[in-house]
Structure formats: structure tokens, C-alpha cells
Design a protein around this motif. Structure first.
Motif, mmCIF file in Angstrom:
data_model
loop_
_atom_site.group_PDB
_atom_site.id
_atom_site.type_symbol
_atom_site.label_atom_id
_atom_site.label_comp_id
_atom_site.label_asym_id
_atom_site.label_seq_id
_atom_site.Cartn_x
_atom_site.Cartn_y
_atom_site.Cartn_z
ATOM 1 N N VAL A 62 -6.975 -53.013 -104.095
ATOM 2 C CA VAL A 62 -7.100 -53.016 -102.441
ATOM 3 C C VAL A 62 -8.536 -52.887 -102.042
ATOM 4 O O VAL A 62 -8.706 -51.934 -102.177
ATOM 5 N N ALA A 63 -8.675 -53.631 -100.646
ATOM 6 C CA ALA A 63 -9.589 -53.523 -100.049
ATOM 7 C C ALA A 63 -9.793 -53.477 -98.779
ATOM 8 O O ALA A 63 -9.151 -54.856 -98.827
ATOM 9 N N PRO A 78 -14.221 -45.312 -89.202
ATOM 10 C CA PRO A 78 -13.889 -46.653 -88.520
ATOM 11 C C PRO A 78 -15.039 -47.924 -89.160
ATOM 12 O O PRO A 78 -16.072 -47.959 -88.275
ATOM 13 N N GLY A 79 -14.713 -48.516 -89.052
ATOM 14 C CA GLY A 79 -15.318 -49.876 -89.358
ATOM 15 C C GLY A 79 -16.014 -49.955 -90.752
ATOM 16 O O GLY A 79 -16.071 -51.066 -91.033
ATOM 17 N N GLU A 80 -16.141 -48.686 -91.388
ATOM 18 C CA GLU A 80 -16.345 -49.362 -93.036
ATOM 19 C C GLU A 80 -16.150 -49.881 -93.536
ATOM 20 O O GLU A 80 -14.986 -50.091 -93.434
ATOM 21 N N ARG A 81 -16.775 -50.908 -94.734
ATOM 22 C CA ARG A 81 -16.392 -50.751 -96.035
ATOM 23 C C ARG A 81 -15.459 -50.636 -97.130
ATOM 24 O O ARG A 81 -16.235 -49.739 -97.140
ATOM 25 N N VAL A 82 -14.880 -50.225 -97.356
ATOM 26 C CA VAL A 82 -14.163 -49.221 -98.283
ATOM 27 C C VAL A 82 -13.059 -50.548 -99.765
ATOM 28 O O VAL A 82 -12.604 -51.727 -99.434
ATOM 29 N N CYS A 83 -12.697 -49.508 -100.723
ATOM 30 C CA CYS A 83 -11.820 -50.444 -101.092
ATOM 31 C C CYS A 83 -11.164 -48.878 -101.937
ATOM 32 O O CYS A 83 -11.426 -47.798 -101.494
ATOM 33 N N GLN A 140 -13.810 -58.840 -104.853
ATOM 34 C CA GLN A 140 -14.041 -58.462 -106.150
ATOM 35 C C GLN A 140 -14.073 -57.104 -105.608
ATOM 36 O O GLN A 140 -12.804 -56.243 -106.728
ATOM 37 N N GLY A 141 -13.193 -56.408 -104.603
ATOM 38 C CA GLY A 141 -14.235 -54.487 -104.350
ATOM 39 C C GLY A 141 -12.305 -54.403 -105.189
ATOM 40 O O GLY A 141 -11.987 -53.937 -105.035
ATOM 41 N N ALA A 142 -11.312 -55.622 -104.945
ATOM 42 C CA ALA A 142 -9.484 -55.188 -104.559
ATOM 43 C C ALA A 142 -9.870 -55.407 -105.704
ATOM 44 O O ALA A 142 -8.782 -54.364 -106.772
#
Ligand SMILES: [Zn+2]
Ligand SMILES: [Zn+2]
Length: 342
Positions: A62-63, A78-83, A140-142
Motif C-alpha cells: 500500500v502507498a 497530513p498531505g505527505e506521500r507515504v508507503c 511502485q511505492g506499493a
């Protein structure tokens, strides 16, 4: 929110409308942007591997983007891209303290023992949330967080050193990452063993020497390509007794075979000729560690690990489309990875 869930093992997944999870103090709510469909999910749906409590949302790759954080969370905003690291762990038990948190006594896994990412949102402890570099797309992060992370763990367990030779049995999702990661570690030569010409061609594109096990005996070919020595490291990423046996048989003196493919069948090995006489090691590989993820993300961000050719298709969050992909995974017909983009 929408979630695609396992309601009963052996039956098709169902789309359900469920409440967005409550965010407690140490949790993060993530809006899912990508969720990989893994071969493990086919095992879970079929009931070959336990999933509970049911109904449960599948999806452990999951990303996404942080939607909301608990009052005690300062690591992401909040708003940050994460995996997401698919294991949730306590950080306090003897295994967590030793840095082997995949054996955490109160650990869990998203998409297996708690709701996963086949949904619009997922709630997870902040300890399992990692910042995703801008250069790495969500898709790809996922998939980084399962196949690539497990490949990296397999390489770490094999104690691969610069200048050594590696044979990778199976160059699908895990194997293509392993080909690139082994080179990032400084492997002198990487041999890719498979029976699928397309996968071998992709592995070759990433710098591996292809060995088509349908055309040649892979053990003899590995010996030939290494001047009769065999390889220092063999990674078994398929989960077949035959390829596990071949992985051990293809080792040089003091070689290490790391086994990550899953099977409940046994395989035979001659203890004297193939293990004792060469002092080879057979090493089990289970999941991966949170401490390995920053290195993985750094290499993905810098392009040393390129997963753009691993993802074959993206699909929306629809139960029947996901079930169809799982059907194809059951028959080994799906070449590479499909990712859900809700
Ligand atoms: Zn997976
Ligand atoms: Zn623990």
C-alpha cells in the motif's frame, strides 16, 4: 468508504461499504493511492493461508497520502506521500528489541489479520508508515513494500558481499527486484533462472545473465558460467521443491542458499556431497524488517531500483476486476504485477 473484502475463504471477494476507521493517538489514516495485488492474496482468498477476523479487507502492498494523524503522531503530516510496512509491531517485546520484529509477539499484518489496502482508506500505527520519495510513483511505492522488501531481506540474510556471484531462481515480481538489488550490493555476476522467456529478457535488460531452465539443466549451466565453481549465493523465490534443490546444488564451496518461495512440500538433498563437504548454508527468509525499508526507498528514489517494468496494469477498486486478477494469479498466467489505484 468502499472496501473489497474477503467474506468467506474459497469465495470471491466482495465490495462492501464500511465506515472510515477511527484514528487513535498513535495511528495514521492514509488515503490509498495504490494497492498491489500479490500472489499471497490468491492464497488468502482460496483459504490456503489463514485470514481473520472475517470479513477483512485484503491488500498488504500500500502507498498513499496521509489524510489524518493521531494526537501522538509527529513522524508524518497530513498531505505527505507515504508507503506502508505491512507488519504492525509493538516495539517492546523481545523480538522487537532484537531487531527481528517480524516475529513480534503481538505483531499483525495488514490485509491478513487487520484491514488492508483494497479500500479508499487504511488506518495503521505510525511506526509502520514511511515517507515515499517524490521520484517514486505510488504504484511502485506499493509493490516495493512486499516483493522488493522481501528480496532485499533475502539478500541481507544471504550475507551477499561485493564481488560475489548470485543465481536468482524465479525472476517474476521478487526476482526482478533481486536482480537489481544484488547489483546494487556489488555482485560480480547475477544469473537469472526461469522458464519464461519474457521474464528472462526483462532480467537480462537489468543486467542479469539469463538461464532458461526449460532449455538447459540450470545447475550444470550455473557451474559452466562460473568456471565450474558454482555461485556464492542462490536465492529461491519460486517456492518449488525442484528449484530449492537446484539452488542448493548450484552453490560453490561456502555458498549460501536463501529460500523465500513458499511451499509445504519437502525436497531432497545429499547431506555429504551437497552440504557438509562444501560447508554450504540453507537460510530461511521470512518477510522483512522495518530497518531495511529506508535503504530500499533510497535506491528506488535514485533509480538503482527501477520497478517501472514490473507493473503490467493498473485497475480501479472494483471487486470483479480484482477477482479476475486473482484468478489469473491462481493459474500462474499473470506475468507481472497488477496494482489497484482507487
Ligand atoms: Zn505481497
Ligand atoms: Zn513486538
Amino acid at each position: 468508504m468502499k472496501a473489497v473484502r474477503l467474506v468467506e475463504p474459497g469465495k470471491r471477494l466482495e465490495l462492501q461499504e464500511i465506515a472510515i476507521p477511527e484514528v487513535s493517538a498513535n495511528d495514521v489514516l492514509v488515503a490509498v493511492k495504490a494497492a498491489g495485488i500479490c500472489h499471497s492474496d490468491a492464497h488468502y482468498r482460496a483459504g490456503r493461508s489463514p485470514v481473520h477476523p472475517l470479513p477483512l479487507t485484503l491488500g498488504h502492498e500500500v502507498a498513499g497520502v496521509v489524510e489524518q494523524v493521531g494526537t501522538g503522531v509527529s513522524s508524518v503530516k497530513p498531505g505527505e506521500r507515504v508507503c506502508l510496512h505491512y507488519l504492525t509491531t509493538c516495539g517492546e517485546c523481545v523480538y522487537c528489541h532484537r531487531g527481528s520484529e517480524q516475529f513480534c509477539q503481538s505483531g499483525s499484518m495488514i490485509g491478513k489479520y487487520r484491514d488492508g489496502g483494497y479500500a479508499e482508506y487504511i488506518c495503521i500505527p505510525a511506526r509502520s508508515v514511511f515517507s515515499l520519495p517524490d521520484a517514486v510513483p505510488f504504484e511502485q511505492g506499493a509493490i516495493l513494500m512486499c516483493s522488493s522488501a522481501t528480496s532485499l531481506h533475502a539478500i541481507n540474510k544471504s550475507r551477499l558481499k561485493p564481488g560475489e556471484s548470485v543465481a536468482i531462481f524465479g525472476v517474476g515480481g521478487l526476482g526482478l527486484s533481486a536482480v537489481q538489488l544484488a547489483q546494487a550490493y556489488g555482485a560480480e555476476v547475477v544469473l537469472a533462472v526461469d522458464i519464461n522467456p519474457d521474464k528472462l529478457e526483462t532480467a537480462q535488460h537489468f543486467g542479469a545473465v539469463p538461464v532458461n531452465a526449460r532449455e538447459v539443466d540450470p545447475v550444470a549451466e550455473i557451474k559452466r558460467l562460473t568456471g565450474g565453481r558454482g555461485v556464492d549465493v542462490a536465492l529461491e523465490l519460486i517456492g518449488l521443491p525442484l528449484t530449492m534443490q537446484q539452488a542448493v546444488q548450484s552453490l560453490a564451496v561456502l555458498g549460501r542458499a536463501a529460500i523465500a518461495g513458499l511451499t509445504d512440500k519437502t525436497f531432497e538433498i545429499a547431506p555429504y556431497q551437497e552440504v557438509i563437504n562444501k560447508e554450504v548454508e540453507l537460510i530461511g527468509v521470512a518477510d522483512h524488517l522495518a530497518q531495511e525499508i529506508p535503504q530500499l526507498l533510497a535506491w528506488a528514489g535514485s533509480g538503482k531500483l527501477d520497478l517501472s517494468e514490473v507493473i503490467s496494469q493498473t485497475i480501479p477498486l472494483e471487486a470483479e476486476l480484482i477477482n479476475d486478477v486473482l484468478d489469473q494469479l491462481e493459474s500462474f498466467g499473470k506475468p507481472l504485477r497488477v496494482v489497484i489505484t482507487p
